[in-house]
Design an enzyme around this catalytic site. Structure first.
Site, PDB file in Angstrom:
ATOM      1  N   SER A 142       0.874  -1.176   0.000  1.00  0.00           N
ATOM      2  CA  SER A 142       0.000   0.000   0.000  1.00  0.00           C
ATOM      3  C   SER A 142       0.908   1.222   0.000  1.00  0.00           C
ATOM      4  CB  SER A 142      -0.840  -0.023   1.282  1.00  0.00           C
ATOM      5  OG  SER A 142      -1.436   1.227   1.518  1.00  0.00           O
ATOM      6  N   TYR A 155      -1.920  -1.453  10.407  1.00  0.00           N
ATOM      7  CA  TYR A 155      -1.919  -1.566   8.934  1.00  0.00           C
ATOM      8  C   TYR A 155      -0.612  -1.008   8.365  1.00  0.00           C
ATOM      9  CZ  TYR A 155      -3.943  -1.294   4.172  1.00  0.00           C
ATOM     10  OH  TYR A 155      -4.213  -1.447   2.820  1.00  0.00           O
TER      11      TYR A 155
HETATM   12  P1  NAD Z   1     -11.687  -6.396  -0.222  1.00  0.00           P
HETATM   13  O1  NAD Z   1     -12.305  -6.282   1.108  1.00  0.00           O
HETATM   14  O2  NAD Z   1     -12.465  -6.012  -1.432  1.00  0.00           O
HETATM   15  O3  NAD Z   1     -11.149  -7.883  -0.450  1.00  0.00           O
HETATM   16  C1  NAD Z   1     -10.403  -8.554   0.532  1.00  0.00           C
HETATM   17  C2  NAD Z   1     -10.624 -10.055   0.368  1.00  0.00           C
HETATM   18  O4  NAD Z   1      -9.776 -10.704   1.341  1.00  0.00           O
HETATM   19  C3  NAD Z   1     -12.076 -10.501   0.663  1.00  0.00           C
HETATM   20  O5  NAD Z   1     -12.530 -11.345  -0.368  1.00  0.00           O
HETATM   21  C4  NAD Z   1     -11.958 -11.240   1.994  1.00  0.00           C
HETATM   22  O6  NAD Z   1     -12.882 -12.320   2.124  1.00  0.00           O
HETATM   23  C5  NAD Z   1     -10.518 -11.763   1.928  1.00  0.00           C
HETATM   24  N1  NAD Z   1      -9.963 -12.042   3.249  1.00  0.00           N
HETATM   25  C6  NAD Z   1     -10.042 -11.277   4.367  1.00  0.00           C
HETATM   26  N2  NAD Z   1      -9.436 -11.888   5.398  1.00  0.00           N
HETATM   27  C7  NAD Z   1      -8.966 -13.075   4.924  1.00  0.00           C
HETATM   28  C8  NAD Z   1      -8.263 -14.141   5.505  1.00  0.00           C
HETATM   29  N3  NAD Z   1      -7.919 -14.149   6.811  1.00  0.00           N
HETATM   30  N4  NAD Z   1      -7.922 -15.206   4.726  1.00  0.00           N
HETATM   31  C9  NAD Z   1      -8.275 -15.233   3.417  1.00  0.00           C
HETATM   32  N5  NAD Z   1      -8.955 -14.243   2.816  1.00  0.00           N
HETATM   33  C10 NAD Z   1      -9.297 -13.173   3.557  1.00  0.00           C
HETATM   34  O7  NAD Z   1     -10.338  -5.542  -0.110  1.00  0.00           O
HETATM   35  P2  NAD Z   1      -9.335  -4.905  -1.193  1.00  0.00           P
HETATM   36  O8  NAD Z   1      -9.444  -3.447  -1.096  1.00  0.00           O
HETATM   37  O9  NAD Z   1      -9.464  -5.567  -2.512  1.00  0.00           O
HETATM   38  O10 NAD Z   1      -7.947  -5.287  -0.514  1.00  0.00           O
HETATM   39  C11 NAD Z   1      -7.058  -6.263  -1.018  1.00  0.00           C
HETATM   40  C12 NAD Z   1      -5.651  -5.925  -0.569  1.00  0.00           C
HETATM   41  O11 NAD Z   1      -5.276  -4.667  -1.108  1.00  0.00           O
HETATM   42  C13 NAD Z   1      -5.478  -5.811   0.951  1.00  0.00           C
HETATM   43  O12 NAD Z   1      -4.243  -6.397   1.337  1.00  0.00           O
HETATM   44  C14 NAD Z   1      -5.436  -4.323   1.184  1.00  0.00           C
HETATM   45  O13 NAD Z   1      -4.713  -3.977   2.334  1.00  0.00           O
HETATM   46  C15 NAD Z   1      -4.733  -3.875  -0.087  1.00  0.00           C
HETATM   47  N6  NAD Z   1      -4.918  -2.464  -0.407  1.00  0.00           N
HETATM   48  C16 NAD Z   1      -6.168  -1.956  -0.612  1.00  0.00           C
HETATM   49  C17 NAD Z   1      -6.298  -0.627  -0.925  1.00  0.00           C
HETATM   50  C18 NAD Z   1      -7.643  -0.005  -1.157  1.00  0.00           C
HETATM   51  O14 NAD Z   1      -7.706   1.218  -1.167  1.00  0.00           O
HETATM   52  N7  NAD Z   1      -8.695  -0.763  -1.356  1.00  0.00           N
HETATM   53  C19 NAD Z   1      -5.169   0.188  -1.036  1.00  0.00           C
HETATM   54  C20 NAD Z   1      -3.922  -0.361  -0.818  1.00  0.00           C
HETATM   55  C21 NAD Z   1      -3.806  -1.700  -0.522  1.00  0.00           C
END
Ligand code: NAD
Length: 260
Positions: A142, A155
């Site tokens: 991130s 985080y």
């Molecule tokens: P999201 O909530 O849309 O998807 C996350 C997925 O992870 C879900 O399907 C959930 O069921 C699964 N999950 C959660 N805990 C779990 C576990 N213990 N074991 C297996 N699966 C699990 O979120 P997203 O925004 O797509 O995030 C995905 C990644 O991207 C994360 O690591 C997040 O930190 C990172 N990220 C997101 C953003 C953002 O702005 N959305 C920015 C930077 C980084």
């Protein structure tokens, strides 16, 4: 078809960023393992991919559970014959000021983001090394791998930690032609972020619109959210790159919020 005949194990790919990466990798010819806590959503995503002619399976896994991770990777290998690409992407967000964070929430955050990355890496590396055809490990970092924000202590800590894990895997994996890199997105409007908007508005005492404009997108060059497609394109670059020239790196895709 940049990933023809490759096998990709993508955690957290039943939603958001991980799902978009799964769709893009499938389009590029990879066989896809949708590894997610939410088995129903994982199966539904795999079915969507299969409907387009891709090879895909849904696998239930909690990335914080050693036995479940090992079993999920073995299930993937049994289904497709190996692992070429790991995308360690599963993640959640919990926001509080440091002095109000419970120890339980702190540990939960580090478990999902760091233990999950370690456990999936270890399970997949064993196969990548034994197969002798190299491989790629991609961590979902991130902007918070580089920069801090209010309310996000575990985080930010975990996302910084992924860079250390990545660099180590890059060094150890090199002789096996295994590369490791980190993608560092800015804010992307997935369920993870939608949940934070009202939470941050409440904690900071501002409106939801102010959270978006003055907190999330304030430092971008154009006031735009990063999209899942933007992130998936970077994930494709890392997965398809053919040599160790691109390893141990972290690439920020954030509309200029953070500039290296
Ligand atoms: P999201 O909530 O849309 O998807 C996350 C997925 O992870 C879900 O399907 C959930 O069921 C699964 N999950 C959660 N805990 C779990 C576990 N213990 N074991 C297996 N699966 C699990 O979120 P997203 O925004 O797509 O995030 C995905 C990644 O991207 C994360 O690591 C997040 O930190 C990172 N990220 C997101 C953003 C953002 O702005 N959305 C920015 C930077 C980084």
């Amino acid at each position: 078809m940049q990933l023809k005949d490759k096998i990709a194990f993508i955690t957290g790919s039943a939603s958001g960023i991980g799902k978009e990466i799964a769709v893009m990798y499938a389009r590029e010819g990879a066989s896809i393992v949708i590894a997610d806590l939410n088995k129903q959503a994982a199966d539904a995503t795999a079915a969507e991919l299969a409907a387009t002619g891709a090879k895909a399976i849904g696998v239930a896994v909690d990335v914080t559970d050693e036995d479940q991770v090992n079993a999920a990777v073995e299930q993937a290998v049994a289904a497709f014959g190996g692992i070429d690409i790991l995308v360690s992407n599963a993640g959640i967000q919990i926001v509080h000021p440091v002095e109000e964070f419970t120890f339980a929430d702190w540990k939960k955050m580090l478990a999902i983001h760091l233990d999950g990355a370690f456990l999936t890496t270890r399970a997949c590396l064993k196969h990548m090394y034994a197969q002798g055809r190299g491989g790629t490990v991609i961590y979902m970092g991130s902007v918070h791998s580089k920069e801090a924000s209010l309310l996000k202590a575990p985080y930010v800590t975990a996302k910084h930690g992924l860079i250390g894990l990545c660099k180590t895997v890059a060094k150890e994996g090199a002789k096996h032609n295994v590369r490791a890199n980190v993608i560092c997105p800015g804010f992307v409007r997935t369920p993870l972020v939608e949940k934070q908007i009202p939470e941050q508005a409440k904690t900071l005492g501002i409106t939801e619109d102010e959270v978006i404009r003055n907190v999330m997108l304030k430092e971008t060059v154009d006031g735009q959210f990063t999209t899942t497609d933007d992130v998936a394109r970077v994930a494709l670059l890392f997965a398809a790159f053919p040599t160790n020239a691109l390893t141990g790196q972290s690439l920020v895709v954030s509309h200029g919020w953070f500039m290296q």
